[in-house]
Scaffold this motif. Structure first.
Motif, PDB file in Angstrom:
ATOM      1  N   PRO A 191      -9.330   7.098  23.984  1.00  0.00           N
ATOM      2  CA  PRO A 191      -7.984   6.737  24.449  1.00  0.00           C
ATOM      3  C   PRO A 191      -7.684   5.236  24.329  1.00  0.00           C
ATOM      4  CG  PRO A 191      -9.327   7.690  26.231  1.00  0.00           C
ATOM      5  CD  PRO A 191     -10.232   7.432  25.090  1.00  0.00           C
ATOM      6  N   CYS A 192      -8.474   4.514  23.595  1.00  0.00           N
ATOM      7  CA  CYS A 192      -8.253   3.072  23.423  1.00  0.00           C
ATOM      8  C   CYS A 192      -6.856   2.818  22.869  1.00  0.00           C
ATOM      9  CB  CYS A 192      -9.298   2.519  22.460  1.00  0.00           C
ATOM     10  SG  CYS A 192      -8.943   0.870  21.866  1.00  0.00           S
ATOM     11  N   ILE A 193      -6.197   1.801  23.413  1.00  0.00           N
ATOM     12  CA  ILE A 193      -4.850   1.499  22.942  1.00  0.00           C
ATOM     13  C   ILE A 193      -4.843   0.336  21.953  1.00  0.00           C
ATOM     14  CG2 ILE A 193      -3.844   2.409  25.069  1.00  0.00           C
ATOM     15  CD1 ILE A 193      -3.270  -0.482  25.920  1.00  0.00           C
ATOM     16  N   MET A 194      -5.992  -0.099  21.556  1.00  0.00           N
ATOM     17  CA  MET A 194      -6.152  -1.086  20.477  1.00  0.00           C
ATOM     18  C   MET A 194      -5.646  -2.475  20.840  1.00  0.00           C
ATOM     19  SD  MET A 194      -7.482   0.753  18.102  1.00  0.00           S
ATOM     20  CE  MET A 194      -7.804   2.517  18.073  1.00  0.00           C
ATOM     21  N   CYS A 195      -5.501  -2.740  22.125  1.00  0.00           N
ATOM     22  CA  CYS A 195      -4.909  -4.008  22.536  1.00  0.00           C
ATOM     23  C   CYS A 195      -5.823  -5.195  22.261  1.00  0.00           C
ATOM     24  CB  CYS A 195      -4.583  -3.962  24.019  1.00  0.00           C
ATOM     25  SG  CYS A 195      -6.055  -3.947  25.043  1.00  0.00           S
ATOM     26  N   GLY A 196      -7.126  -4.932  22.173  1.00  0.00           N
ATOM     27  CA  GLY A 196      -8.032  -6.034  21.872  1.00  0.00           C
ATOM     28  C   GLY A 196      -8.337  -6.945  23.041  1.00  0.00           C
ATOM     29  N   GLN A 197      -7.968  -6.552  24.242  1.00  0.00           N
ATOM     30  CA  GLN A 197      -8.324  -7.365  25.414  1.00  0.00           C
ATOM     31  C   GLN A 197      -9.833  -7.548  25.491  1.00  0.00           C
ATOM     32  OE1 GLN A 197      -6.602  -9.107  27.867  1.00  0.00           O
ATOM     33  NE2 GLN A 197      -5.146  -8.864  26.211  1.00  0.00           N
ATOM     34  N   CYS A 198     -10.547  -6.484  25.196  1.00  0.00           N
ATOM     35  CA  CYS A 198     -12.003  -6.540  25.237  1.00  0.00           C
ATOM     36  C   CYS A 198     -12.521  -7.569  24.229  1.00  0.00           C
ATOM     37  CB  CYS A 198     -12.581  -5.165  24.948  1.00  0.00           C
ATOM     38  SG  CYS A 198     -11.869  -4.380  23.482  1.00  0.00           S
ATOM     39  N   VAL A 199     -11.854  -7.618  23.090  1.00  0.00           N
ATOM     40  CA  VAL A 199     -12.275  -8.555  22.049  1.00  0.00           C
ATOM     41  C   VAL A 199     -12.163  -9.999  22.542  1.00  0.00           C
ATOM     42  CG1 VAL A 199     -11.632  -9.468  19.781  1.00  0.00           C
ATOM     43  CG2 VAL A 199     -11.639  -6.992  20.179  1.00  0.00           C
ATOM     44  N   ASN A 507      -1.488 -13.552  25.399  1.00  0.00           N
ATOM     45  CA  ASN A 507      -2.852 -13.185  25.794  1.00  0.00           C
ATOM     46  C   ASN A 507      -3.351 -12.022  24.940  1.00  0.00           C
ATOM     47  OD1 ASN A 507      -5.158 -13.316  27.382  1.00  0.00           O
ATOM     48  ND2 ASN A 507      -4.378 -11.801  28.847  1.00  0.00           N
ATOM     49  N   GLY A 508      -2.819 -11.902  23.741  1.00  0.00           N
ATOM     50  CA  GLY A 508      -3.135 -10.748  22.904  1.00  0.00           C
ATOM     51  C   GLY A 508      -4.553 -10.761  22.354  1.00  0.00           C
ATOM     52  N   GLY A 509      -4.946  -9.609  21.839  1.00  0.00           N
ATOM     53  CA  GLY A 509      -6.317  -9.437  21.348  1.00  0.00           C
ATOM     54  C   GLY A 509      -6.590 -10.184  20.054  1.00  0.00           C
ATOM     55  N   GLY A 510      -5.540 -10.694  19.433  1.00  0.00           N
ATOM     56  CA  GLY A 510      -5.765 -11.409  18.184  1.00  0.00           C
ATOM     57  C   GLY A 510      -5.689 -12.907  18.348  1.00  0.00           C
ATOM     58  N   MET A 511      -5.592 -13.356  19.589  1.00  0.00           N
ATOM     59  CA  MET A 511      -5.446 -14.777  19.857  1.00  0.00           C
ATOM     60  C   MET A 511      -6.808 -15.481  19.789  1.00  0.00           C
ATOM     61  SD  MET A 511      -2.295 -15.567  20.344  1.00  0.00           S
ATOM     62  CE  MET A 511      -1.464 -16.479  21.636  1.00  0.00           C
ATOM     63  N   PRO A 512      -6.798 -16.791  19.656  1.00  0.00           N
ATOM     64  CA  PRO A 512      -8.074 -17.526  19.636  1.00  0.00           C
ATOM     65  C   PRO A 512      -8.872 -17.260  20.910  1.00  0.00           C
ATOM     66  CG  PRO A 512      -6.296 -18.943  18.947  1.00  0.00           C
ATOM     67  CD  PRO A 512      -5.662 -17.678  19.432  1.00  0.00           C
ATOM     68  N   ILE A 513     -10.184 -17.338  20.762  1.00  0.00           N
ATOM     69  CA  ILE A 513     -11.079 -17.096  21.885  1.00  0.00           C
ATOM     70  C   ILE A 513     -11.039 -18.296  22.831  1.00  0.00           C
ATOM     71  CG2 ILE A 513     -13.507 -16.859  22.529  1.00  0.00           C
ATOM     72  CD1 ILE A 513     -12.460 -14.391  21.157  1.00  0.00           C
ATOM     73  N   VAL A 514     -10.816 -18.009  24.092  1.00  0.00           N
ATOM     74  CA  VAL A 514     -10.879 -19.067  25.094  1.00  0.00           C
ATOM     75  C   VAL A 514     -12.296 -19.073  25.633  1.00  0.00           C
ATOM     76  CG1 VAL A 514     -10.001 -19.907  27.284  1.00  0.00           C
ATOM     77  CG2 VAL A 514      -8.463 -18.774  25.682  1.00  0.00           C
ATOM     78  N   ARG A 515     -13.063 -20.051  25.256  1.00  0.00           N
ATOM     79  CA  ARG A 515     -14.457 -20.070  25.680  1.00  0.00           C
ATOM     80  C   ARG A 515     -14.543 -20.358  27.160  1.00  0.00           C
ATOM     81  NH1 ARG A 515     -17.951 -22.901  21.631  1.00  0.00           N
ATOM     82  NH2 ARG A 515     -18.075 -24.533  23.191  1.00  0.00           N
ATOM     83  N   HIS A 516     -15.530 -19.747  27.750  1.00  0.00           N
ATOM     84  CA  HIS A 516     -15.633 -19.839  29.191  1.00  0.00           C
ATOM     85  C   HIS A 516     -16.512 -20.994  29.639  1.00  0.00           C
ATOM     86  CE1 HIS A 516     -15.293 -18.460  33.196  1.00  0.00           C
ATOM     87  NE2 HIS A 516     -16.572 -18.253  33.332  1.00  0.00           N
TER      88      HIS A 516
END
Ligand SMILES: Cc1cc2nc3c(=O)[nH]c(=O)nc-3n(C[C@H](O)[C@H](O)[C@H](O)COP(=O)(O)O)c2cc1C
Ligand code: SF4
Ligand code: SF4
Ligand code: SF4
Ligand code: SF4
Ligand code: SF4
Ligand code: SF4
Ligand code: SF4
Ligand code: SF4
Ligand code: FES
Ligand code: FES
Ligand code: FES
Lengths: 598, 162, 622
Positions: A191-199, A507-516
């Motif tokens: 059921p993944c909605i492909m939003c890429g939040q996980c990414v 805040n999309g899944g294709g945005m640059p990674i915000v390092r923690h």
């Protein structure tokens, strides 16, 4: 909360009670190597065991990301014992890791790579067998490669926090443990909605967007007429790929870069957004006036559309039939634009630069074509664009500021720009609806009530003698609340904006990674503030624009005059609207034929 | 979706509803399902998810965490070989190896004819009878490798007669 | 009937006491055949004995004067099945169904003890008709096991007649703080393995302000080779319920959860049954005995995960999640079940509590050592003669445990080691035999008390293999949450696999030590923190054995499969073909009566079947 006295590396500090050692240390100017921790516990609490320090009161070493400070605590980060322990944790992780940084898309932004260097992990320690892995690249949006997964659980928590009923989970235990959709199935069967939040939260290369750079290269090699269009949110973040502070708008340099990458036409999807507003606002007014299905729900976020088709098929008649802006614009490029320029639509290749992984799937939907011509041919994420630019040798930061191409779709309004942030579509639509119903522009232009990052926001706007009630939600956990109201028949709204990602496309899944961790810009609060910063970049572009309502975009007016006739005309419907279809949450092709009985 | 019979769906829902009063009923629901169906396949997990609002990913995570739950049906006879320490030091490994060898399966697996499943257990409380084996609840004490073929034949034979 | 005041209950308890007593003294004019209903004896044939006895009673129409009773484990499981005859108090052991006839006619009808079924001390040849005279029992003291093997666990009246609920009634007359003070003063330390002072744990939870608190009884008993908690739950469930209620009263909890592993269906059923009976009598529920104290008990099942014995994992499991531990602090006493203050106590700990409150501090602290008071239940197993359940005062030495109680090593073999503390523990060797058993001594000697598994090993056990056994267990049971344990235990397992296959090197010691140390300091929970103990302790005591595997590629005990070979000594082979017939992989060739048989070592899977099949000692393992 009170303050407590602690010492770090022998020096006294006063910090707030209740902080973790890691948080306290950061405030005092220390960065403890850490790996799994994320956003105040949006992770598998204390699982990587990298952030170990010596702390009085703790049995053994303390995992600083979860261990709270206490009065009188003495914290030592640099002791040989703690340093060795941190190193061993990382070395053990690496012994079960598919280490090939040079070929890994995460290299450079990978937290494991980063931390391995900092703790001084040695090569080839603790060799042995590896956990059997899964590589899933069946979906158009995401790639899951568990050979890179460190089981930090961030993706699990993010998916659950964003969407309520999460798609990802831990499976098995011990050395066989894995993270993925249930039963290790592919994302497309889940059921993944492909939003890429996980990414966006994965510290390693285990979850990545699926790259389409090769597709673009191939089209170029074939001599296609290359048209590129960039989504609103892209300009607010592309700079991060080149070391610019979060929230730097780079619209001009981006246009310059795209032109230098060899695109024949460089357009802004803001135009498509204006077009969407024209269609959507009119659809809404039509529904309101003619007793159509209400509330109407926006349709420009494919992540949300996927969710609706999966879990709320019964509410699909509520969803606006409008395609999302880049699909609309793609359809216009392949029809009107091609016609004007005398191009064969089959020879045009439309590339969308998106903050979004779901758009990659969206463009492949069977509905997204007109007379056999696909609206959009490839979708690249912001990160992919960054890679393309780097590959080409351009020094992004030294590029001149250029504009988008001006013909046909060259003008956009501030209304289109703010599509990139939650509430933006609503605000843009309200600006136009107000004009239609009141016969004049809304004075303040801004509709503050729908701005901000609260999960659900609502407003009642009186226009045309009517109280128009609207609501805005982003992230499916929030959307669910509004959707269940509709199901129960208690929804008071006329119009609801829903965005797949919490905060919207910024805040999309294709945005640059915000390092923690180990941030270059010393911004310890970055995980709490990056969305505001990116949003601010969009809102300020809106403020600076002289055109701020979609209906005032002269090229939109021209498009209707010369080609589409009127919003929701027959032609507009054919090109700019779409249909939806409900489906089961789990779509496993090869299910056992054997019936399961009691 | 799955090929769950209507009766099966109704049964799963009934089990879910029976635990409605509980704060956190998932494991109890799954235990009942495991006992009723002999396993907890994904299709059944979907029904539980719909009924309880707990995501399938989480349910699947729980099912694969606990060895009591199984994703595939167990055999008609479950051979539980104790590999607890007391049994192990008395050569229990050889006993389970022999069962595996003779049935051609690994611990945790089920024979193709769905007759036998071999489970490795941890202390069944009959340490005095080490190495101990239980089959469908019956305890075999001080099992010697040589007895294994006979024990299997005992259960196979019963099938032939029936 | 529902009791609404302590006096009512006390009055009836006197009656229950008399009724129960008469079953031992014969005052009711009946004779009793008491059978052991523990798993060992049940497997050994108790059901058949019961049927045989009942058959005879029916046949002879003695229903009025002879009764069969079934109680819990007698403890000395290796001599089971047992039959105990009252009022004469005669214990018969190793009873087969055909023996029942003799017991019935000779003893019950004829008044003659059936000598051949009476326990005979193998050392002295002495016969003991009474249980308490048998050396196995002489050094034992029943505190936690109070009532086990004596009362019928299904009948709450028997439990009440045997001291049940007196501890709680006494507690209810005290302040909660007084109860805690008593437990503090008793020096009771948690029997679940860690030995944390129970009173201190209770005090933490007591001091928390909260509308809701919980007591959890840890009945997960994951140690592979231990079943003492199960015995208490099965054989006197009321005492554990009572202990839980006392804990609830002390800390201010109104709800309690039993977490019992699903592999213990009988324990689950008994606890459920006793809770139901107690509720009916008003001994659980709202306003117990009119004191205003309310307590409800629930049962939750473990579902097969050793790590769920760890308290935070256990709480997650009760809350319907994967049983993965979480970091502490916050400790459960501050934030446990559903975020509320919760204490987790072991079954034996809770079973001990009523004793302290019933019999008084003195009669508890008189057992044991200064820092480890009271008694401890062990599950004695492995290569000792008397395998079973024993409860000894702390301070008894290992020698006494193994030789006096355990009756020494089977077949007079050489004692090699005793493993305590299960997968978290270590081995103690001949050097340690005179160590008094208590929490601190065990740790000092490199092992730990653990929950009570005590497995004796002899010269035939390979210590590298034993270490590998525990590591395999830990690998299977690691929850996989944290990296040192998830990956480290696997790596250690791989190294042990290498060593036992003859492919080890001296560097492996360093690596085992490095990973072991990392597991200890880096792991999230005690499972990982103690995972390397069995390895480190066997390396410390039996380095030679490791070296034999590494340097000589041989397994001195003849256990490690890859290092042994089965061979037929041609001279001794009588060509009987027995071996070939049992070989599962047809690795043995020869013609019966014509040729000497030979083993094809390529094919042989080293199952050992042929060795036990050959009646002429022609097959050797080397
Ligand atoms: C891996 C692991 C397994 C454990 N298993 C058990 C168990 O089976 N039974 C038990 O009572 N305690 C077990 N414990 C100890 C518990 O975490 C906890 O300390 C104990 O239940 C506290 O009770 P006590 O203070 O009464 O001993 C285990 C601990 C660990 C780390
Ligand atoms: S995930 Fe990180 S450490 Fe692993 S290969 Fe990729 S860049 Fe390297
Ligand atoms: S980082 Fe090191 S290993 Fe990687 S390419 Fe550079 S030199 Fe080579
Ligand atoms: S893409 Fe979105 S919905 Fe899919 S798993 Fe990731 S976070 Fe969840
Ligand atoms: S996929 Fe990435 S975010 Fe998810 S658990 Fe693995 S490493 Fe963490
Ligand atoms: S909110 Fe934006 S980035 Fe997220 S799924 Fe929707 S369109 Fe894509
Ligand atoms: S030490 Fe092992 S069992 Fe404990 S949390 Fe870590 S992985 Fe899980
Ligand atoms: S040990 Fe087993 S496999 Fe090998 S020859 Fe003997 S019976 Fe056959
Ligand atoms: S069983 Fe012994 S004697 Fe008989 S054939 Fe085999 S080796 Fe020879
Ligand atoms: S355990 Fe603290 S960062 Fe992973
Ligand atoms: S170890 Fe096998 S029954 Fe106890
Ligand atoms: S089972 Fe009968 S004595 Fe233990």
């Amino acid at each position: 909360m009170g303050l407590v006295n602690i010492t770090i590396e022998g020096r006294p500090h006063k910090v707030e009670e209740g902080l973790t050692i890691l948080e306290a240390a950061r405030q005092c100017g220390y960065e403890i190597p850490s790996l799994c921790t994320f956003n105040h516990g949006e992770c598998n609490e204390g699982s990587c065991r990298v952030c170990l320090v010596e702390a009085t009161g703790a049995r053994g070493l303390a995992a600083s990301c979860v261990y709270p400070v206490a009065e009188g605590m003495e914290i030592v980060i640099s002791s040989p014992k703690a340093a060795a322990a941190r190193r061993t944790s990382v070395e053990l992780l690496l012994s079960n890791h598919n280490v090939n940084c040079q070929q890994c898309g995460k290299s450079g932004t990978c937290e494991l790579q980063n931390v391995a260097r900092i703790v001084g992990a040695r090569e080839g320690m603790f060799q042995g067998s590896k956990t059997p892995t899964t590589y899933d690249d069946a979906s158009p949006s995401l790639v899951r490669d568990t050979s890179k997964c460190i089981l930090c659980g961030r993706c699990v928590e993010r998916c659950r926090n964003a969407h309520g009923n999460g798609v990802l989970g831990f499976e098995n235990r011990g050395f066989m443990a894995k993270v993925g959709p249930a039963q290790d199935i592919s994302f497309i069967e889940s059921p993944c909605i492909m939003c890429g939040q996980c990414v966006t939260v994965c510290p390693t290369g285990a979850l990545m967007p699926k790259s389409e750079i090769d597709k673009v290269d191939f089209a170029r090699a074939q001599g296609k007429y290359m048209v590129v269009q960039t989504a609103p949110a892209v300009r607010a973040a592309l700079g991060e790929e080149f070391g610019l502070p979060i929230g730097t708008a780079v619209t001009g340099k981006m246009a310059a870069a795209l032109r230098r990458l060899g695109f024949d036409r460089v357009y802004d999807v803001d135009f498509g957004a204006d077009l969407t507003i024209m269609e959507e606002a009119n659809e809404l007014l039509d529904r309101v006036r003619n007793g159509g299905v209400l509330p109407m729900l926006t349709s420009c976020s494919p992540g949300w559309v996927n969710y609706a088709e999966t879990y709320y098929a019964d509410l699909l008649p509520h969803v606006s039939s409008c395609k999302s802006p880049h699909q609309m614009q793609g359809a216009i490029i392949k029809s009107y634009f091609a016609q004007v320029h005398g191009l064969d639509p089959k020879n045009i290749f439309v590339v969308s630069i998106m903050p979004c992984t779901a758009k990659k799937s969206e463009k492949d939907r069977p509905q997204m074509e007109v007379d056999g011509i696909r609206d959009v041919d490839a979708v690249l994420t912001v990160r992919e664009l960054g890679d393309l630019i780097k590959r080409s040798g351009m020094q992004f930061n030294r590029l001149p500021e250029e504009g988008f191409d001006y013909d046909i779709m060259g003008t956009a309004t501030g209304a289109g720009v703010i599509f990139g942030v939650t509430g933006g579509v609503m605000e843009a639509a309200l600006r136009t609806a107000y004009r239609v119903l009141e016969g004049k522009e809304h004075e303040a232009v801004r509709f503050e009530a729908v701005r901000g990052f609260n999960g659900i926001r609502e407003a009642t706007i009186t226009m045309g003698g009517m109280d128009v009630r609207v609501a805005v939600a982003s992230g499916m956990a929030n959307a669910k609340v509004l959707l269940d109201q509709i199901r129960k028949g208690t929804s008071p709204y006329h119009f609801i904006e829903i965005m797949g990602c919490p905060g919207g496309c910024i805040n999309g899944g294709g945005m640059p990674i915000v390092r923690h961790c180990f941030l270059p810009n010393e911004d310890v609060d970055i995980v709490d503030t990056y969305r505001q910063k990116r949003a601010a970049a969009l809102y300020s572009e809106d403020e600076r624009n002289t055109l701020r309502q979609s209906h005032n975009n002269p090229q939109i007016i021209e498009l209707y005059d010369k080609f589409l006739e009127a919003p929701n005309s027959h032609r507009a419907h054919k090109l700019l609207h779409t249909t939806y279809e409900g489906h089961a949450a789990f779509r496993l092709a090869d299910r056992d034929d054997e019936a399961i009985d009691v | 979706m799955a090929k769950l019979s209507g009766a099966a769906v109704a049964k799963v829902e009934e089990i879910c509803d029976a635990h409605q009063g509980e704060k956190t009923p998932l494991i109890m629901i799954l235990s009942d399902i495991q006992r009723t169906f002999g396993y907890v396949p994904l299709e059944v997990q979907e029904v539980v998810s719909q009924r309880t609002g707990i995501s399938v990913a989480e349910i699947y995570g729980v099912v694969t965490f606990y060895s009591f739950f199984s994703l595939t049906p167990k055999g008609k006879h479950v051979i539980g070989c104790c590999l607890g320490t007391a049994c192990y030091v008395k050569d229990a490994q050889k006993v389970i190896d022999r069962f595996c060898e003779d049935l051609g399966i690994q611990p945790g697996e089920t024979t193709e004819d769905r007759m036998f499943t071999i489970d490795a257990l941890r202390c069944i409380g009959a340490c005095a009878a080490a190495p101990a084996v239980t089959i469908d609840g019956k305890v075999y004490a001080r099992v010697d490798v040589q007895q294994v073929p006979g024990i299997i034949a005992e259960y196979r034979g019963e099938e032939v007669v029936a | 009937m529902t009791y609404t005041a302590s006096e009512e209950l006390r009055r009836d308890i006197e009656r229950f006491k008399d009724e129960l007593n008469s079953k031992f003294t014969g005052e009711d004019g009946k004779k009793y055949l008491v059978l052991c209903g523990g798993t060992g004896c049940m497997a050994g044939g108790t059901p058949d004995l019961r049927e045989a006895a009942q058959g005879l009673i029916d046949k002879e129409q003695m229903q009025e004067s002879i009764e069969v009773r079934q109680v819990g484990c007698f403890g000395m499981c290796s001599e089971g099945p047992f039959v105990r005859v009252y009022p004469d108090d005669v214990l018969y052991r190793l009873v087969r169904p055909e023996d029942i006839r003799d017991i019935f006619y000779e003893h019950l009808m004829g008044g003659e003890v059936v000598e051949r079924l009476v326990y005979e001390d193998p050392k002295t040849g002495e016969r003991h008709t009474r249980m308490q005279d048998i050396p196995f029992y002489r050094k034992q003291r029943r505190v936690a096991l109070h009532g086990c093997g004596v009362i019928d666990p299904n009948k709450i009246e028997e439990a009440l007649g045997y001291g049940g609920y007196q501890g709680l009634m006494n507690a209810l007359e005290m302040d909660p703080q007084e109860v805690i003070d008593t437990i503090l003063a008793s020096g009771l330390r948690g029997r679940g393995g860690g030995g944390f002072p129970t009173g201190r744990k209770w005090q933490f939870a007591h001091d928390q302000q909260s509308d809701e608190k919980y007591v959890v009884c840890n009945g997960d008993e994951g140690d592979p080779g231990a079943f003492m908690d199960r015995s208490m739950l099965e054989d006197n469930p009321l005492s554990v319920v009572e202990g839980m209620a006392i804990a609830g009263y002390a800390i201010g909890a109104r709800e309690g959860y039993f977490y019992i592993r699903a592999e213990y269906p009988i324990a689950v059923a008994r606890v459920n049954a006793i809770i139901r009976q107690a509720e009916e009598l008003g001994l659980l529920g709202d306003d117990i005995l009119g004191t205003g104290f309310s307590f409800h008990a629930h049962v939750r099942l473990g579902a097969g995960a050793f790590v769920c014995g760890e308290e935070t994992a256990l709480l997650n499991s009760i809350m319907g999640k994967r049983g993965m531990p979480r970091p502490r602090p916050p400790f459960p006493a501050v934030s446990g079940l559903w975020g509320k203050p919760t204490i987790v106590n072991n079954v034996e700990t809770l079973a001990t509590v009523p004793y302290i409150l019933r019999e008084g501090l003195e009669s508890f602290v008189c057992h044991g050592t200064e820092r480890s008071t009271g008694t401890k239940v062990f599950c004695l197993g492995g290569k000792v003669n008397n395998v079973g359940l024993v409860e000894i005062p702390m301070g008894v030495t290992l020698r006494e445990l193994i030789y006096d109680i355990g009756g020494g090593i089977q077949h007079d073999k050489e004692f090699k080691a005793i493993q305590t503390g299960g997968p978290s523990g270590g081995c103690l060797t001949a050097e340690d035999l005179d160590t008094p058993i208590d929490f601190d001594n065990m740790v000092e000697k490199g092992s730990m008390m653990g929950s009570g598994g005590a497995i004796v090993m002899d010269e035939d056990n390979c210590m590298v293999d034993v270490a590998k056994f525990y590591m395999g267990f830990i690998c299977d049971e690691s929850c996989g949450k944290c990296s040192p344990c998830r990956i480290g235990t696997k790596r250690m397992m791989e190294i042990l696999d290498r060593i036992t296959a003859g492919r080890g090197t001296h560097r492996d010691f360093d690596e085992l030590e490095a990973i072991g140390e990392a597991c200890k300091t880096n792991s999230l929970c005690a499972l990982g923190q103690t995972a390397a103990n069995p390895i480190l302790s066997t390396i410390a005591h039996f380095r030679d054995e490791y070296l034999a595997h590494i340097d000589e590629h041989s397994c001195p005990a003849g256990i490690c499969r890859d290092l042994i070979e089965y061979r037929i000594i041609a001279d001794k082979c009588r060509m009987c073909s027995a071996c070939a017939r049992v070989c599962p992989v047809f690795a043995i060739d020869g013609q019966a009566g014509k040729t000497v048989f030979t083993i094809d070592t390529e094919k042989c899977i080293k199952c050992g079947s042929c060795l036990s099949a050959c009646r002429f000692d022609a097959i050797v393992k080397e």
